[in-house]
Design a protein around this motif. Structure first.
Motif, mmCIF file in Angstrom:
data_model
loop_
_atom_site.group_PDB
_atom_site.id
_atom_site.type_symbol
_atom_site.label_atom_id
_atom_site.label_comp_id
_atom_site.label_asym_id
_atom_site.label_seq_id
_atom_site.Cartn_x
_atom_site.Cartn_y
_atom_site.Cartn_z
ATOM 1 N N LYS A 177 -36.893 11.924 -26.809
ATOM 2 C CA LYS A 177 -36.613 12.710 -28.015
ATOM 3 C C LYS A 177 -35.970 11.861 -29.117
ATOM 4 O O LYS A 177 -35.715 12.347 -30.208
ATOM 5 C CB LYS A 177 -35.672 13.861 -27.686
ATOM 6 C CG LYS A 177 -36.229 14.883 -26.717
ATOM 7 C CD LYS A 177 -35.155 15.916 -26.369
ATOM 8 C CE LYS A 177 -35.615 16.890 -25.307
ATOM 9 N NZ LYS A 177 -34.527 17.844 -24.930
ATOM 10 N N GLY A 178 -35.689 10.589 -28.781
ATOM 11 C CA GLY A 178 -35.046 9.726 -29.756
ATOM 12 C C GLY A 178 -33.528 9.771 -29.686
ATOM 13 O O GLY A 178 -32.848 9.228 -30.554
ATOM 14 N N GLU A 179 -32.986 10.411 -28.647
ATOM 15 C CA GLU A 179 -31.538 10.513 -28.471
ATOM 16 C C GLU A 179 -31.063 9.457 -27.478
ATOM 17 O O GLU A 179 -31.792 9.076 -26.571
ATOM 18 C CB GLU A 179 -31.153 11.902 -27.956
ATOM 19 C CG GLU A 179 -31.629 13.050 -28.827
ATOM 20 C CD GLU A 179 -30.828 13.163 -30.114
ATOM 21 O OE1 GLU A 179 -29.752 12.538 -30.195
ATOM 22 O OE2 GLU A 179 -31.283 13.869 -31.037
ATOM 23 N N LYS A 180 -29.822 9.025 -27.667
ATOM 24 C CA LYS A 180 -29.223 8.095 -26.714
ATOM 25 C C LYS A 180 -27.964 8.745 -26.156
ATOM 26 O O LYS A 180 -26.989 8.956 -26.875
ATOM 27 C CB LYS A 180 -28.885 6.766 -27.392
ATOM 28 C CG LYS A 180 -28.440 5.682 -26.405
ATOM 29 C CD LYS A 180 -28.317 4.325 -27.087
ATOM 30 C CE LYS A 180 -27.930 3.256 -26.080
ATOM 31 N NZ LYS A 180 -27.833 1.916 -26.701
ATOM 32 N N ARG A 181 -28.010 9.069 -24.872
ATOM 33 C CA ARG A 181 -26.915 9.784 -24.228
ATOM 34 C C ARG A 181 -26.112 8.855 -23.326
ATOM 35 O O ARG A 181 -26.634 7.868 -22.806
ATOM 36 C CB ARG A 181 -27.465 10.948 -23.396
ATOM 37 C CG ARG A 181 -28.278 11.948 -24.188
ATOM 38 C CD ARG A 181 -27.420 12.723 -25.163
ATOM 39 N NE ARG A 181 -28.179 13.805 -25.794
ATOM 40 C CZ ARG A 181 -27.658 14.673 -26.647
ATOM 41 N NH1 ARG A 181 -26.382 14.582 -26.983
ATOM 42 N NH2 ARG A 181 -28.402 15.628 -27.180
ATOM 43 N N SER A 182 -24.858 9.209 -23.119
ATOM 44 C CA SER A 182 -23.977 8.406 -22.276
ATOM 45 C C SER A 182 -24.054 8.881 -20.828
ATOM 46 O O SER A 182 -24.550 9.974 -20.525
ATOM 47 C CB SER A 182 -22.537 8.518 -22.766
ATOM 48 O OG SER A 182 -22.045 9.841 -22.578
ATOM 49 N N ALA A 183 -23.516 8.046 -19.932
ATOM 50 C CA ALA A 183 -23.460 8.418 -18.521
ATOM 51 C C ALA A 183 -22.594 9.655 -18.324
ATOM 52 O O ALA A 183 -22.884 10.500 -17.472
ATOM 53 C CB ALA A 183 -22.919 7.251 -17.698
ATOM 54 N N ALA A 184 -21.539 9.772 -19.111
ATOM 55 C CA ALA A 184 -20.656 10.940 -19.005
ATOM 56 C C ALA A 184 -21.386 12.223 -19.382
ATOM 57 O O ALA A 184 -21.198 13.271 -18.751
ATOM 58 C CB ALA A 184 -19.430 10.747 -19.900
ATOM 59 N N GLU A 185 -22.241 12.147 -20.401
ATOM 60 C CA GLU A 185 -23.010 13.326 -20.808
ATOM 61 C C GLU A 185 -24.022 13.720 -19.727
ATOM 62 O O GLU A 185 -24.228 14.907 -19.463
ATOM 63 C CB GLU A 185 -23.722 13.050 -22.130
ATOM 64 C CG GLU A 185 -22.791 12.993 -23.333
ATOM 65 C CD GLU A 185 -23.525 12.602 -24.598
ATOM 66 O OE1 GLU A 185 -23.496 13.386 -25.571
ATOM 67 O OE2 GLU A 185 -24.143 11.518 -24.622
ATOM 68 N N ALA A 186 -24.637 12.707 -19.111
ATOM 69 C CA ALA A 186 -25.590 12.987 -18.029
ATOM 70 C C ALA A 186 -24.868 13.628 -16.846
ATOM 71 O O ALA A 186 -25.372 14.583 -16.240
ATOM 72 C CB ALA A 186 -26.288 11.700 -17.596
ATOM 73 N N LYS A 187 -23.696 13.121 -16.534
ATOM 74 C CA LYS A 187 -22.903 13.679 -15.437
ATOM 75 C C LYS A 187 -22.521 15.130 -15.732
ATOM 76 O O LYS A 187 -22.604 16.005 -14.852
ATOM 77 C CB LYS A 187 -21.651 12.837 -15.225
ATOM 78 C CG LYS A 187 -20.764 13.325 -14.098
ATOM 79 C CD LYS A 187 -19.552 12.420 -13.935
ATOM 80 C CE LYS A 187 -18.647 12.915 -12.805
ATOM 81 N NZ LYS A 187 -17.454 12.028 -12.643
ATOM 82 N N ALA A 188 -22.125 15.385 -16.961
ATOM 83 C CA ALA A 188 -21.737 16.743 -17.345
ATOM 84 C C ALA A 188 -22.924 17.692 -17.262
ATOM 85 O O ALA A 188 -22.782 18.850 -16.839
ATOM 86 C CB ALA A 188 -21.157 16.735 -18.756
ATOM 87 N N ARG A 189 -24.099 17.225 -17.670
ATOM 88 C CA ARG A 189 -25.292 18.063 -17.611
ATOM 89 C C ARG A 189 -25.617 18.446 -16.163
ATOM 90 O O ARG A 189 -25.882 19.613 -15.853
ATOM 91 C CB ARG A 189 -26.483 17.319 -18.235
ATOM 92 C CG ARG A 189 -27.839 17.992 -18.051
ATOM 93 C CD ARG A 189 -27.861 19.392 -18.627
ATOM 94 N NE ARG A 189 -29.163 20.027 -18.442
ATOM 95 C CZ ARG A 189 -29.377 21.315 -18.590
ATOM 96 N NH1 ARG A 189 -28.366 22.137 -18.908
ATOM 97 N NH2 ARG A 189 -30.584 21.820 -18.417
#
Length: 341
Positions: A102-114
């Motif tokens: 989607k053109g977004e760059k997410r952090s490991a913390a955001e992935a963990k939260a998801r």
């Protein structure tokens, strides 16, 4: 449904597919190296688990229960927990892939939260995985009946492996439950673009790791045997033949020579081979997660994918060579499936 289109690649094709995916997947995810963090975590976990097993075997072999028993118990605990740990990491990886597309760059913390919001669904996937793995192991123990059960369960396992890789993005990207995701599989198939129909039901790189690792294990065992025979320490050796060989009995003369083989080099050789196998298995699992996450996004969220990479993704999903040619797809369908160089 999926079982009707599932196609197991031939041995050579499995290795070619894995080689293609290894080459092109990491080039594709170079847009966000964070996608590889779950793979690193899973590889480290697997290496530690395998190392604990071999440490316990070696320690118990030399009668050191103070090290061997705790190491074995810890290894068994990690073996059971790995299903839950791997599922969470694969869900994180799948979500990170979807965000990059989607053109977004997410952090490991955001992935963990998801993934934390999907605890129940993650546990459900892990429990199904344990069921298939455990039932297959159980079925192999019981003679001819077990053999028939193992064939049936192996077929179900292959179907589950494929369904699971579509299930992961369905759960983590769209938040669907397991039952809902499975029921949507037929509709997903109907939404596949004509150019991708031929690869929808392929269990990508199926059992490629086993194909690659067989000669590696054979070579390592051979090297271990050579070193074990060369060391030949009588105090810690396994004798091929009569352990009294080489001694002299009254009136009988010297007995025939035997070959003492020290076991430790063989165990170490198997240990090293297993570590390589673990990393390769986790690598293959990760590229499959990435591949099917991209496939899922292409089917269900094509408009969300960054326009400039859509053509690249289409060729990647077909596993297209530079000059691909059409090949027959399953069930008489025609699709493009040039397998990489």
């Amino acid at each position: 449904m999926i079982a009707e289109t599932l196609r197991q690649p031939a041995v050579k094709e499995r290795v070619v597919q894995l080689g293609y995916l290894l080459k092109h997947t990491f080039a594709l995810v170079g847009r966000d190296p964070g996608i590889l963090r779950p793979w690193v975590r899973m590889s480290v976990y697997g290496v530690v688990m395998a190392s604990l097993f071999f440490i316990s075997v070696i320690a118990l072999w030399v009668n050191n229960g103070n090290i061997g028993t705790p190491a074995l118990l810890l290894c068994l605990g990690m073996f059971v927990y790995k299903y839950f740990y791997y599922v969470r990491q694969e869900l994180r990886q799948s979500w990170l892939v979807s965000e990059v597309l989607k053109g977004e760059k997410r952090s490991a913390a955001e992935a963990k939260a998801r993934v934390k919001t999907l605890k129940g669904k993650a546990r459900g996937i892990a429990l199904i995985d344990i069921f298939f793995s455990g039932m297959l192991s159980w079925a192999l123990r019981f003679g001819p009946v077990g053999a028939l059960m193992s064939l049936l369960l192996r077929g179900l396992r292959e179907v589950w492996d494929l369904v699971n890789h579509y299930l992961l993005p369905s759960v983590v990207i769209d938040g669907h439950g397991i039952r809902e995701s499975v029921s949507r599989m037929k509709r997903l198939k109907e939404s596949v673009p004509e150019t991708l129909v031929g690869v929808f039901g392929i269990d990508v790189a199926a059992r490629a790791v086993g194909t690659i690792m067989f000669p590696v294990y054979a070579l390592m065992v051979f090297v271990g045997l050579l070193i074990g025979a060369w060391v030949g320490d009588p105090q810690s050796a396994y004798y091929v033949g009569d352990p009294l060989a080489g001694t002299t009995l009254a009136g009988a003369g010297p007995l025939p020579e035997t070959l003492p083989i020290t076991v430790l080099p063989i165990l170490i050789a198997l240990w090293l081979a297993k570590l390589f196998s673990v990393v390769l298995e986790r690598t293959a699992a990760s590229v499959k997660v990435i591949y099917f996450s991209i496939f899922y996004m292409r089917i269900t969220h094509a408009d969300d994918i960054v326009p400039e990479i859509r053509g690249e993704l289409e060729a990647y999903l077909r596993m297209e060579a530079e000059d691909p040619g059409p090949v027959a797809a399953p069930d008489g369908q025609q699709g493009q499936q040039g397998l990489g160089k």
